[in-house]
Design a protein around this motif. Structure first.
Motif, PDB file in Angstrom:
ATOM      1  N   THR A  86      21.351 -47.641  37.387  1.00 19.70           N
ATOM      2  CA  THR A  86      20.238 -48.506  36.996  1.00 19.70           C
ATOM      3  C   THR A  86      20.282 -48.741  35.484  1.00 19.70           C
ATOM      4  O   THR A  86      19.871 -49.786  35.005  1.00 19.70           O
ATOM      5  N   GLU A 145      11.874 -59.294  30.507  1.00 20.18           N
ATOM      6  CA  GLU A 145      12.128 -57.880  30.782  1.00 20.18           C
ATOM      7  C   GLU A 145      13.522 -57.693  31.366  1.00 20.18           C
ATOM      8  O   GLU A 145      14.229 -56.747  31.029  1.00 20.18           O
ATOM      9  N   GLU A 199       8.193 -48.547  27.531  1.00 14.54           N
ATOM     10  CA  GLU A 199       8.736 -48.351  26.174  1.00 14.54           C
ATOM     11  C   GLU A 199       7.639 -48.452  25.118  1.00 14.54           C
ATOM     12  O   GLU A 199       7.732 -47.844  24.057  1.00 14.54           O
ATOM     13  N   ARG A 203      16.442 -51.002  40.664  1.00 18.27           N
ATOM     14  CA  ARG A 203      16.386 -50.509  42.043  1.00 18.27           C
ATOM     15  C   ARG A 203      15.983 -51.589  43.039  1.00 18.27           C
ATOM     16  O   ARG A 203      16.415 -51.587  44.184  1.00 18.27           O
ATOM     17  N   THR A 204      15.135 -52.526  42.581  1.00 17.95           N
ATOM     18  CA  THR A 204      14.668 -53.566  43.501  1.00 17.95           C
ATOM     19  C   THR A 204      15.780 -54.525  43.892  1.00 17.95           C
ATOM     20  O   THR A 204      15.649 -55.246  44.863  1.00 17.95           O
ATOM     21  N   ALA A 254      10.975 -46.793  39.761  1.00 19.72           N
ATOM     22  CA  ALA A 254      11.948 -45.704  39.880  1.00 19.72           C
ATOM     23  C   ALA A 254      13.186 -45.964  39.028  1.00 19.72           C
ATOM     24  O   ALA A 254      13.870 -45.018  38.624  1.00 19.72           O
ATOM     25  N   SER A 255      13.475 -47.237  38.726  1.00 16.16           N
ATOM     26  CA  SER A 255      14.610 -47.557  37.846  1.00 16.16           C
ATOM     27  C   SER A 255      14.452 -46.872  36.490  1.00 16.16           C
ATOM     28  O   SER A 255      15.420 -46.595  35.806  1.00 16.16           O
ATOM     29  N   PHE A 256      13.190 -46.664  36.088  1.00 17.42           N
ATOM     30  CA  PHE A 256      12.900 -46.100  34.765  1.00 17.42           C
ATOM     31  C   PHE A 256      12.351 -44.679  34.867  1.00 17.42           C
ATOM     32  O   PHE A 256      11.921 -44.108  33.872  1.00 17.42           O
ATOM     33  N   ARG A 264       8.120 -52.585  46.380  1.00 14.66           N
ATOM     34  CA  ARG A 264       9.016 -53.098  45.343  1.00 14.66           C
ATOM     35  C   ARG A 264       8.609 -52.614  43.956  1.00 14.66           C
ATOM     36  O   ARG A 264       9.458 -52.295  43.130  1.00 14.66           O
ATOM     37  N   PHE A 294      16.622 -55.285  29.708  1.00 17.33           N
ATOM     38  CA  PHE A 294      17.245 -54.112  30.320  1.00 17.33           C
ATOM     39  C   PHE A 294      18.593 -54.409  30.988  1.00 17.33           C
ATOM     40  O   PHE A 294      19.446 -53.545  31.040  1.00 17.33           O
ATOM     41  N   ALA A 335       7.981 -60.425  42.072  1.00 20.68           N
ATOM     42  CA  ALA A 335       8.206 -59.718  43.322  1.00 20.68           C
ATOM     43  C   ALA A 335       9.305 -58.670  43.155  1.00 20.68           C
ATOM     44  O   ALA A 335       9.098 -57.493  43.442  1.00 20.68           O
ATOM     45  N   ALA A 382       3.827 -55.653  37.033  1.00 20.97           N
ATOM     46  CA  ALA A 382       3.743 -55.806  35.580  1.00 20.97           C
ATOM     47  C   ALA A 382       5.115 -55.532  34.956  1.00 20.97           C
ATOM     48  O   ALA A 382       6.039 -55.106  35.644  1.00 20.97           O
ATOM     49  N   GLU A 383       5.222 -55.773  33.644  1.00 20.95           N
ATOM     50  CA  GLU A 383       6.492 -55.533  32.944  1.00 20.95           C
ATOM     51  C   GLU A 383       6.664 -54.032  32.709  1.00 20.95           C
ATOM     52  O   GLU A 383       6.528 -53.530  31.591  1.00 20.95           O
ATOM     53  N   ILE A 384       6.974 -53.333  33.783  1.00 19.00           N
ATOM     54  CA  ILE A 384       6.966 -51.872  33.787  1.00 19.00           C
ATOM     55  C   ILE A 384       7.912 -51.281  32.747  1.00 19.00           C
ATOM     56  O   ILE A 384       7.556 -50.331  32.048  1.00 19.00           O
ATOM     57  N   GLY A 385       9.088 -51.846  32.624  1.00 22.69           N
ATOM     58  CA  GLY A 385      10.064 -51.303  31.684  1.00 22.69           C
ATOM     59  C   GLY A 385       9.627 -51.455  30.238  1.00 22.69           C
ATOM     60  O   GLY A 385       9.626 -50.493  29.463  1.00 22.69           O
ATOM     61  N   LEU A 386       9.227 -52.666  29.874  1.00 25.86           N
ATOM     62  CA  LEU A 386       8.821 -52.928  28.485  1.00 25.86           C
ATOM     63  C   LEU A 386       7.532 -52.165  28.143  1.00 25.86           C
ATOM     64  O   LEU A 386       7.388 -51.624  27.050  1.00 25.86           O
ATOM     65  N   SER A 402       9.780 -49.097  43.739  1.00 25.28           N
ATOM     66  CA  SER A 402      11.231 -49.075  43.648  1.00 25.28           C
ATOM     67  C   SER A 402      11.672 -49.461  42.229  1.00 25.28           C
ATOM     68  O   SER A 402      12.542 -48.819  41.625  1.00 25.28           O
ATOM     69  N   TYR A 403      11.030 -50.493  41.686  1.00 19.13           N
ATOM     70  CA  TYR A 403      11.373 -50.941  40.333  1.00 19.13           C
ATOM     71  C   TYR A 403      11.020 -49.866  39.314  1.00 19.13           C
ATOM     72  O   TYR A 403      11.809 -49.572  38.404  1.00 19.13           O
ATOM     73  N   PRO A 442       9.568 -58.150  36.992  1.00 21.97           N
ATOM     74  CA  PRO A 442       8.337 -58.656  36.382  1.00 21.97           C
ATOM     75  C   PRO A 442       8.520 -59.973  35.632  1.00 21.97           C
ATOM     76  O   PRO A 442       7.649 -60.826  35.690  1.00 21.97           O
TER      77      PRO A 442
END
Lengths: 428, 318
Positions: free
Chosen positions: B210, B242, A147, B194-195, A174-176, A168, B246, B235, A140-144, A171-172, B238
């Motif tokens: 990041t 997005e 927020e 990170r990906t 973890a960026s946020f 993945r 960022f 993959a 999903a759009e984890i970052g948005l 990992s993604y 997203p």
């Protein structure tokens, strides 16, 4: 909420600091202005409430609640869940994303937030699907969404089976530094099961979920959390070995926390007894040794959160042969009484027993509530910690009545609940 | 430096080149920039030599750049039509190499989708081989043209803080640039989710971020990378929106870099995904079209240098 409210003559319990003393709380503009032994009847205030020696603690924070909104409002709405929460002393709850539609976008997170603000008596925090539609394929759009205010990301009761997708997504996330919750389960082992696997299930002639279903998934999640550096919440673990695995990983530096459903602390597999469909839950009630290990974990402070795992199911989905009945149990109103009963029976200090429903989950989410501190929101619960009562499902505020506590005796009852200093529940 | 004898027969990557190797090529590239700006752009240093372009992956700008470079130096340039060739008929890579080798070219420019494929071919032929991009491994002429572009703007790359942003994981441009800029003494930063951050990137001699705003703080040059469409389907990321929110370069994020920081992109760009149009087209800060110009010059420098080192063709077989 203007003016000064004084709650005095209370047994003030603050798990965040270990405080357990006679005193009170001073509320000003919905915020805790002062707390402790110094607060008495004589403290200046506009409204004065005599707690009569009963326990006053931070309102509970419940990290796992399902409502039926949107999509299955016949089960529960945000409003009725809010009523049940208030009656159970829960002042903040987190809703799971597995609704219809799935909460997996900025717009839906925003919808839940706004809807709850207008209809629910207590604070509601949305979570969001880790993968789109909880299908376990695309993140999903984890970052948005983060927020937009999602408390954490989870695939709910549909574990992400593809380890590559999960790796993945973690990992993604973890960026946020986003929190990812995962209820460890291996569908290949647990599909169509009714209860815990073992001798008792065999005697009843019921398909059981083996412990490995939880262990395998948990070990995988822990390894991926270690390599990706994500913050992981092992959601609703139910076995001794799972708790040991979490503690081992935590000691090794993995950013992992864990939650346990209150029913896993209260019931064991024998409680399924006479094919009680209200006792059909995921994860299932386990053996007594596992239950005792979780209680030991509670005593040691190893469990970060105890959750209600509130999952309302209407009669038509429960009044069926147990193999066909839906999973799930309501729990918002019994979360605190169940914990208080366990604390009384197992002689656990209240400040210890209540930590995983107050400052524990608050710290995981970075919330200001869940503690009796100056400046914190005045989200409070007043309760009689040892009052005996028998649970009757017809008395529950939830729209659905599927409670495994129906007919059980409990010790500890909620008397009054405040959110931001305003009373949202008072027992008549 | 003019007397320095470039010691390599092939240019397979930046890895293995020292500072003198790189600076020799940059110096020569600088001279060819001047030639290319004249009305008559011709030198005869490669007269009579044969350059073969062998692109197993589609390319417009790199292939065109090498063709122009070769022609301006007077070489006979042949671009093999891979799409309709025997490769499509199932010939192995090695057989293709042996076949081409028998035609006795002097220089072979190769792009291939598999990391290491160019190196494999270089072992089977007698001519000089130039890597025009192998998989996600190296793209040395891109790094050299980037270095030439920066150097002509700022003088000395040493001490410059340079950020490389985007899909580092799948980028041969990033790998070559990190190596090149490190040798030239720049402070290199990598910025990516990170990906898209390769495992062990922290040991590449670059600081890894990041958060783009933090990563861009104090940067003199911002190098954006192309994000392949297939990375945005859920993959690795997203969605495109997005990613842009960022990690797309916009005015706000760029304001965290040093005032007047330069912006670069190897092309082709996804406008609105990794870079905002206004920045890509910025008159003073964007060096993107200048990079293309430097590409021809640096490739002329590489071709001339390697042609000197190419052995007498066929000597081995006589």
């Amino acid at each position: 909420m203007s003016g000064r409210t004084v709650i005095y003559n209370a047994r003030v319990i603050d798990p965040a600091t270990g405080r357990d003393e006679t005193g009170g709380v001073l509320i000003e503009n919905g915020v805790i202005a002062d707390v402790g032994a110094g607060i008495a009847k004589t403290t200046a205030g506009d409204v004065k409430i005599d707690a009569r020696g009963k326990a006053l603690a931070p309102g509970l924070i419940d990290l796992r609640v399902k409502t039926g909104e949107p999509g299955s409002e016949n089960k529960e709405t945000l409003a009725t869940a809010g009523d049940a929460a208030a009656a159970g002393g829960v002042t903040t709850f987190v809703v799971m994303p597995d609704t219809n539609p799935v909460i997996d976008s900025v717009a839906l997170v925003d919808f839940i937030t706004r809807r709850a603000e207008s209809v629910a008596k207590v604070k509601v925090l949305p979570t969001a699907g880790l993968t789109v539609g909880l299908e376990g394929l695309k993140m999903a759009e984890i970052g948005l969404i983060r927020e937009a205010g999602a408390a954490f990301f989870t695939n709910g009761d549909k574990p992400v089976e593809d380890a590559g997708v999960l790796r993945r997504a973690m990992s993604y996330a973890a960026s946020f530094d986003a929190l990812v919750a995962s209820r460890p389960d291996t569908p290949a082992l647990s599909m169509n099961t009714v209860m815990n696997a073992g001798a008792f299930a065999a005697r009843l002639g019921l398909r059981g979920a083996p412990l490995e279903a939880e262990w395998i998934a948990l070990e995988r999640d822990l390894m991926l959390a270690e390599t990706t550096g994500v913050r992981l919440l092992a959601d609703c673990i139910s076995t001794a070995r799972s708790l040991a695995a979490v503690e081992r990983a935590r000691k090794a530096g993995v950013k992992v926390s864990c939650s346990v459903a209150s029913y896993s602390l209260f019931f064991n597999e024998l409680d399924v007894g006479d094919y009680l469909t209200y006792c059909k839950v995921q994860p299932p009630f386990r053996g007594e040794a596992d239950r005792m290990a979780l209680i030991d974990g509670l005593k040691r402070g190893a469990i970060d959160a105890v959750v209600s795992a509130h999952d309302p199911q209407p009669t038509e989905d429960k009044r069926l042969p147990i193999a066909d009945a839906a999973y799930g149990a309501v729990g918002l109103e019994t979360l605190l009484p169940a914990l208080l009963s366990i604390a009384l029976r197992e002689e656990i200090p209240l400040a210890v027993a209540l930590k995983p429903v107050t400052s524990g989950p608050a710290d995981l989410l970075g919330l200001p509530q869940g503690r009796l501190a100056k400046g914190a929101p005045a989200d409070l619960v007043l309760f009689d910690h040892a009052a005996p009562w028998a649970c009757d499902r017809d008395d529950l505020s939830s729209r659905s009545k599927n409670s495994p506590f129906d007919g059980r005796r409990l010790e500890g009852r909620v008397l009054r609940t405040w959110v931001n200093g305003a009373t949202v529940f008072e027992r008549g | 430096m003019a007397d320095y004898a470039f010691p390599h027969r092939h240019l397979l990557g930046i890895e293995g080149l020292n500072r003198l190797d790189i600076e020799t090529l940059l110096e020569l590239g600088d001279r060819y920039v001047e030639l290319n700006r004249r009305r008559v752009k011709h030198a005869d240093v490669l007269a009579g030599r044969t350059l073969v372009n062998l692109f197993f992956e589609n390319s417009t700008r790199t292939q065109g750049s090498f063709e122009i470079a070769g022609r301006r130096l007077g070489a006979d340039v042949v671009t093999m039509p891979i799409a309709t060739s025997s490769v499509k008929k199932g010939e192995t890579l090695i057989d293709t190499a042996m076949t081409l080798n028998a035609m006795r070219p002097d220089l072979l420019v190769i792009r291939h989708g598999s990391s290491g494929a160019v190196k494999l071919l270089s072992r089977k032929v007698d001519c000089g081989v130039i890597n025009a991009g192998d998989g996600t491994h190296e793209h040395p002429t891109q790094a050299l043209l980037d270095a030439l572009t920066i150097r002509r703007r700022v003088g000395d790359i040493g001490g410059m803080r340079i950020a490389i942003c985007g899909d580092i994981l799948h980028s041969r441009v990033a790998r070559s640039n990190v190596a090149c800029l490190n040798v030239l003494g720049a402070e290199v930063r990598l910025i990516a989710p990170r990906t898209l951050t390769p495992p062990g990137a922290a040991e590449w001699g670059a600081e890894v971020f990041t958060d783009m705003r933090k990563g861009l703080a104090g940067c003199d040059v911002v190098m954006m990378l192309r994000l392949q469409q297939e990375r945005m389907d859920g993959a690795y990321l997203p969605s495109a929106r997005e990613y842009f929110h960022f990690w797309g370069l916009d005015e706000d994020k760029l304001s965290h870099a040093n005032p007047g920081a330069f912006v670069m992109h190897p092309g082709p760009m996804n406008r609105g995904v990794e870079i905002e149009s206004g920045i890509a087209d910025h008159k003073t800060r964007s060096l993107i079209t200048e990079q293309v110009e430097m590409g021809v010059a640096i490739r002329m420098a590489v071709l001339e240098t390697l042609a000197k080192n190419a052995p007498d063709i066929g000597a081995k077989n006589q």
